[in-house]
Design an enzyme around this catalytic site. Structure first.
Site, PDB file in Angstrom:
ATOM      1  CB  THR A 170      -4.104   5.084   7.321  1.00 26.57           C
ATOM      2  OG1 THR A 170      -4.405   4.905   5.933  1.00 26.57           O
ATOM      3  CG2 THR A 170      -4.753   3.973   8.141  1.00 26.57           C
ATOM      4  CB  THR A 171      -4.217   9.523   4.225  1.00 23.32           C
ATOM      5  OG1 THR A 171      -5.617   9.417   3.893  1.00 23.32           O
ATOM      6  CG2 THR A 171      -3.475   8.304   3.684  1.00 23.32           C
TER       7      THR A 171
ATOM      8  CG  HIS B 267      -1.853   2.071   1.940  1.00 25.78           C
ATOM      9  ND1 HIS B 267      -1.611   3.417   2.078  1.00 25.78           N
ATOM     10  CD2 HIS B 267      -3.180   1.902   2.136  1.00 25.78           C
ATOM     11  CE1 HIS B 267      -2.737   4.052   2.360  1.00 25.78           C
ATOM     12  NE2 HIS B 267      -3.717   3.143   2.397  1.00 25.78           N
TER      13      HIS B 267
ATOM     14  CG  HIS C 232      -6.909   3.516  -0.822  1.00 21.90           C
ATOM     15  ND1 HIS C 232      -8.120   3.789  -0.229  1.00 21.90           N
ATOM     16  CD2 HIS C 232      -6.009   3.413   0.193  1.00 21.90           C
ATOM     17  CE1 HIS C 232      -7.971   3.858   1.082  1.00 21.90           C
ATOM     18  NE2 HIS C 232      -6.691   3.626   1.371  1.00 21.90           N
TER      19      HIS C 232
ATOM     20  CG  HIS D  77      -1.372  11.302  -1.428  1.00 20.41           C
ATOM     21  ND1 HIS D  77      -0.224  11.872  -0.932  1.00 20.41           N
ATOM     22  CD2 HIS D  77      -2.263  12.324  -1.589  1.00 20.41           C
ATOM     23  CE1 HIS D  77      -0.401  13.186  -0.793  1.00 20.41           C
ATOM     24  NE2 HIS D  77      -1.624  13.477  -1.174  1.00 20.41           N
TER      25      HIS D  77
ATOM     26  CG  HIS E 156      -6.984   0.311   3.389  1.00 22.17           C
ATOM     27  ND1 HIS E 156      -6.225   1.378   3.830  1.00 22.17           N
ATOM     28  CD2 HIS E 156      -6.540  -0.775   4.072  1.00 22.17           C
ATOM     29  CE1 HIS E 156      -5.354   0.945   4.730  1.00 22.17           C
ATOM     30  NE2 HIS E 156      -5.534  -0.356   4.890  1.00 22.17           N
TER      31      HIS E 156
END
Length: 352
Positions: free
Chosen positions: A223-224, A118, A116, A91, A142
């Site tokens: 957010t996941t 995005h 991580h 992801h 994040h």
């Protein structure tokens, strides 16, 4: 053993609930960002994804809170001897962080766990999860922490209302960033899902903006999936910069597929769209007068030019009035002269 039609229905319901519970417990549900398992369907397997405290959001209506002090970061300057795990989890690209890294906010202590990223794609202008007045950025970092004052580890804290604190760093295109390159230079080593390497530590402070006193603050969620509403969000107002080539490394180097899969899918557009704010309030640590300061500088120049223009017009009008007044006075003076008719040869000669 289920006997009878009613019993069989009841057993089917129990089986479905048990299966769903196992999926939630093991994280076995194959969620994605698009398609039948995309974010529009997350709530079917992860009910929390449908509640009213979801993230990310758009920061457009905020309340200035003078009590919000600069974020304090402890132990963020990691030694090169520190071994950090860099992983492609299918992801995102994720890097583990040691528990010696701490964040202090509003006198509360949080322990770092991982960071991580995005991002979008080469054909997608978006990439960040949070937005400011409708503006998205190409990427977002994040840094995840858990509440170390109340919970022993993140597995216990992650579903608690006060369990997590996440720093959000917006990323824009600009100059080359050597700190981010310490991560990006290893992306090809973790190209496929499940790949993991060890990399040396570095100063994590360099991944953050210089101003840690200007940020947005609100209560939200992961957010996941499983989207637990357990996050105290701190999103910095000022973005950091990476080069266009560095962004391309994120957009091109990673796959959500495993190495042995025939049809490989690139890891792009791994961001969740903004969620409704509902009844929540968003606070900001900086006064509204400083909002969009970069734009206000331009506005100040424009106002100065406008003021100079007005002054020039006023001076021109004043000069025009002065010369018109002088001309009018001269005309009046000339009108006041009386000419006597010549009555003799001497008079004619004197007037000639």
């Amino acid at each position: 053993m289920c006997l009878g039609r009613g019993s069989r229905i009841w057993c089917s319901v129990i089986f479905i609930l048990q299966l769903r519970s196992r999926l939630l417990a093991t994280g076995a549900s194959e969620w994605t960002y698009i398609g039948p398992h995309g974010e529009d369907h997350w709530a079917l397997s992860y009910p929390e994804c449908g509640n009213h405290q979801q993230s990310p959001i758009d920061f457009h209506t905020c309340i200035y809170d003078p009590a919000l002090q600069p974020i304090q970061l402890l132990g963020y300057n990691l030694s090169a001897t520190e071994n950090l795990s860099l992983t492609n989890d299918g992801h995102a690209v994720k890097m583990t962080l040691p528990p010696t890294m701490q964040m202090i906010s509003m006198s509360h202590h949080y322990t770092a766990v991982q960071l991580h990223l995005h991002w979008g794609s080469e054909t997608e202008d978006l990439g960040s999860e949070h937005a400011i007045s409708g503006r998205h950025y190409p990427s977002e970092l994040h840094i995840v922490h858990y509440n170390a004052e109340k919970y022993n580890d993140i597995s216990i804290a992650q579903d608690k209302g006060d369990g997590l604190a996440v720093l959000g760093i917006l990323i824009e295109i600009g100059s080359f960033n050597p700190a981010y390159e310490k991560i990006f230079s290893h992306l090809k080593e973790i190209r496929f899902k499940g790949k993991e390497i060890k990399m040396p530590g570095f100063d994590i402070n360099d991944l953050l903006p210089q101003q840690l006193d200007e940020y947005y603050r609100y209560n939200g969620s992961l957010t996941t999936p499983p989207c637990y509403p357990s996050v105290l969000w701190t999103v910095f107002r000022k973005p950091v910069q990476i080069s266009g080539d560095q962004l391309l490394e994120l957009q091109r180097d990673l796959y959500i597929s495993q190495v042995d899969e025939a049809n490989r899918t690139g890891m792009v557009n791994n961001y969740r769209h903004v969620q409704k704010l509902w009844e929540r309030k968003v606070f900001m640590s900086f006064h509204e007068d400083t909002l969009n300061a970069d734009h206000k500088l331009t506005l100040g120049v424009i106002l100065a030019i406008a003021l100079c223009s007005v002054l020039c017009v006023m001076v021109a009008l004043a000069l025009s009035c002065f010369f018109l007044r002088k001309r009018a006075d001269k005309t009046t003076e000339n009108r006041g002269v009386i000419y006597k008719p010549a009555t003799s040869k001497e008079d004619v000669l004197s007037q000639a």
